[in-house]
Design a protein around this motif. Sequence first.
Motif: not given
Length: 568
Positions: A181-185, A207-213, A229-230
Amino acid sequence: MLNITLAQINPTIGDLEGNLALHLDAARRARHDGADLVVFPELSLTGYYPCDLLDDEDFRQRLALSMERLLAATREVASLYWVVGAPTRHPGPGKPYRNSLLVIRDGEVLLDYHKQLLPTYNVFDERRHFEPGPDVARVLRIGRTQVGFMICEDGWNDEGKDYAVNPFQRLADAAPDLIVSINASPSNVGKREQRHAVFRAACWRHRLPLVFVNQVGGHDQLVYDGASFAIEPEPGVVFEAKRFETDVVTLRFETDRGLFAARDGGPLPAPGGGLDTMAFYRKQIVLGLRDYVRRCGFDRVVVGASGGIDSALTLALAVEALGADKVAAVTMPSRFSSVGSVADSQALCDRLGVALDVCPVEDIVRQIGDTMAGSTLALRPSGLALENLQARVRGTVLMTLSNARGHLLLTTGNKSEIAVGYCTLYGDTNGGLGLIGDLYKTEVFALCRHLNESAGRAVIPAAILDKPPSAELAPDQRDTDSLPPYEVLDEVLKVLIEGDRLGQEERAAAEAAVAALREGDEGQALIARIKGMIARNEYKRRQSPPIVRLRSRAFGSGRQLPIAARHY
């Protein structure tokens, strides 16, 4: 196994060449770290959010050229997958662009995904230029890993409360091994914890892993805190990047087990805890000012030092952000100024290492009065007009200094005063940026005490902290002559301005205070009076400088009300 570099960069809106250089530098670091994939934030090429630059034909041409240069850069750092955020042309009817995620390798766009959920609330207005993407999931196999992609808001609707479409569910149906997930939060108090809660719940549900950039840096009113975060479904957040700093870090994703590890395969460092509220405010303001000054091309800032707590806090934060040699202070006493207005300002500046200039305004105020009285106006300012004249003379002195020396003038108003109009238009509202305009007056005191406690010394003198707040524009004037005590006023303002956007504890306390006031006629009248003051002073806020946003609802783009209206 997949090695992923989280490129938490600080792009500048519109600086396509500079932003491309940031991408290339991070990609080179990713290649050095043995990464397969480097992930950048949302709209990383243009910076978030380019607004009406997207209507400018010259900018559109530069954007097209930058896309070509981006493809060339991916060929330079060969065999690396780049995940980049950029506006792309929308070919059909509707808005001219889409908010897109591109996966590029060796000059070839292997996947494009277009943001589906375009926020138009609070500080966001993406529908102004972007057309929503189709309701489809986009997944790409990289090595042995099926990677699914989404953009910021697309991940915030897994409970289906805000939009009819749920991109997270659609992506989960495609059964990826990992979500990127790419973000401008943008950051506000409590936002980091909110991100963790929303994405942890969705990752656990599917039930899924994720990376948030996320991006980092200050852009006008908004500040982005990074804190990428991951997440793993069971433990939740297992890694967090630095807050309020650029950070380019590589993680290992073990596809078979759905787990993250450090680049060398060892355990990840434990995610840090959150900041307390005052520490958060401090970091947010410091980064916001530092980037605002840098991006607007200023070398120094100037602050009008009144000897009061607002200008003292503004000066202290400016010194922390820029250094004492980049901060100038001016005190401008009048005949109504207390002895302490100059002496306390001098004591503060001595402790901060800032040079203080003294420019009395009494003669200027008197000369203006004499000129007006001797003209056909036959008017000598008195009462409120004289009070505001003094403030406007001070504002004129400061803006003249700003023009002459090229300093950015920092305005010093706090949220309580701005809310009820306890400020002078073209006087103490002059300036290019407000550092404490999203702090209630009680929070100004609290942040001053925090600065002193963390420094282990009285950076802000006790004489400033202890004196009753006053504009010093009339004999023996006190803020409480015109306003209720700030301890009361601030609780009412929180309910009227922020309401259900407040954090749970803060909301409960504010609502309890307001409920107690409503039990009596005098309290009800006070609430009605405050509500009217807020409404009547919208015209002042519309003409005031931008402020660094700290809370979920700040004055500025996130709170839009008409001026010529009757609603109180």
